[in-house]
Motif scaffolding. Structure first.
Motif, PDB file in Angstrom:
ATOM      1  N   ARG A  10       0.798  -0.912   0.133  1.00  0.00           N
ATOM      2  CA  ARG A  10      -0.159  -0.094  -0.094  1.00  0.00           C
ATOM      3  C   ARG A  10       0.813   1.244  -0.004  1.00  0.00           C
ATOM      4  O   ARG A  10       0.680   2.320  -0.831  1.00  0.00           O
ATOM      5  CB  ARG A  10      -0.811   0.215   1.394  1.00  0.00           C
ATOM      6  N   LYS A  46       2.320   1.900  -3.453  1.00  0.00           N
ATOM      7  CA  LYS A  46       1.132   2.248  -4.445  1.00  0.00           C
ATOM      8  C   LYS A  46       0.893   3.794  -4.121  1.00  0.00           C
ATOM      9  O   LYS A  46       0.781   4.633  -5.204  1.00  0.00           O
ATOM     10  CB  LYS A  46      -0.293   1.593  -3.847  1.00  0.00           C
ATOM     11  N   GLU A  47       0.922   4.112  -2.763  1.00  0.00           N
ATOM     12  CA  GLU A  47       0.619   5.558  -2.469  1.00  0.00           C
ATOM     13  C   GLU A  47       1.790   6.529  -3.148  1.00  0.00           C
ATOM     14  O   GLU A  47       1.841   7.561  -3.674  1.00  0.00           O
ATOM     15  CB  GLU A  47       0.605   5.651  -1.170  1.00  0.00           C
TER      16      GLU A  47
END
Length: 308
Positions: free
Chosen positions: A264, A267-268
């Motif tokens: 995550r 992805k950010e």
């Protein structure tokens, strides 16, 4: 069951174990039950349960080989010296211990040793962890003149990252004959910004394909000056590329962080780069092995109008 005492390198020598009161039969039993591994004649290491990398095992083997050899004037060289210097090498030849004899002739290939001929001046060798090895600059030149372009580039990148003097390397290359042309070409492209051999291999493929050479380890900030990301490669701030990204993030998990958290977070990070107008692509080892990197990069350079 007590075990023989390793030396400061982590090696157990037969002669020292016998001095401690162990017998050859006891040492053999420990090898048979996988408590110890024989790495050289009369030299062992304890098996701690943690898997050693090929480089870690070769380092111990090379040290055992040179300290057990009657040829005390020999110096570890080539890939063996590279391992002791901590170089990140691409597909290193670790099946044999590499030694430079210092003699003009007499090179030979043995079952477990590769003896290299050639004069060794005092400036050509240093002592690493108590072991005589060829200097960092001499080592990387010996490697680069005996391997392919990608391996040579990885060796030079790593040597520069470890503090090698590029001018000294260039001086060594003035005197070398075999393989010197390719080594000089690799040195011309060498960059300490490459963080490992895999990153060097990707760049080598791009160079050989005639694609624009990327900038390495560039830091991106948003309009407010807040740090967003540092990328492995980028072209003109329009295209960024990451090598083995998820593996890197999973190796550096924060306390309490899971692999999903790392995914995550990555992805950010990519979303933030895209908001800056930067396209992000990535590849892994398998892409390098299957020659997928060049077509991928070429496609995005064309899409983004970055001249090849």
């Amino acid at each position: 069951m007590t075990q023989p005492t390793p030396d400061h390198h982590g090696i157990i020598y037969r002669r020292a174990a016998l001095d401690e009161g162990y017998t050859d039969k006891q040492l053999t039993r420990r090898v048979d039950d996988a408590t110890m591994t024989r790495i050289w004649s009369g030299a062992y290491v304890l098996n701690t349960g943690e898997t050693r990398t090929p480089e870690e095992l070769h380092r111990l083997t090379a040290i055992a080989a040179v300290t057990s050899s009657p040829d005390s004037g020999f110096a570890l060289s080539h890939q063996s010296a590279g391992v002791l210097h901590g170089l990140s090498l691409l597909t290193p030849q670790l099946d044999r211990v590499h030694l430079s004899t210092g003699y003009a002739t007499g090179a030979r290939l043995e079952k477990r040793r590769h003896l290299h001929s050639g004069a060794l001046d005092d400036a050509d060798t240093v002592v690493v962890d108590g072991i005589r090895v060829t200097s960092l600059e001499r080592t990387v030149v010996d490697i680069a003149c005996s391997v392919g372009f990608a391996q040579a580039l990885a060796a030079f990148d790593s040597a520069l990252r470890n503090g090698a003097d590029a001018a000294v390397i260039a001086e060594y290359l003035e005197g070398h004959k075999r393989g010197v042309g390719q080594a000089r070409r690799a040195l011309g492209h060498a960059d300490a910004g490459a963080e490992n051999a895999g990153e060097s291999w990707g760049r080598a493929q791009l160079i050989c394909a005639g694609l624009p050479t990327p900038r390495l380890q560039h830091e991106f900030y948003d309009d407010a000056g807040v740090f967003i990301a540092r990328t492995d490669y980028d072209w003109l701030g329009k295209l960024a590329a990451e090598f083995d990204g998820m593996a890197k993030y999973q190796r550096h998990l924060a306390d309490g962080e899971t692999a999903f958290d790392a995914m995550r977070r990555e992805k950010e990070r990519e979303d933030a780069l895209r908001r800056l107008g930067v396209m992000v692509i990535r590849w892994v080892w398998e892409d390098l092995r299957r020659n997928r990197v060049v077509p991928m990069v070429r496609e995005w350079l064309d899409r983004l109008g970055i001249a090849a």
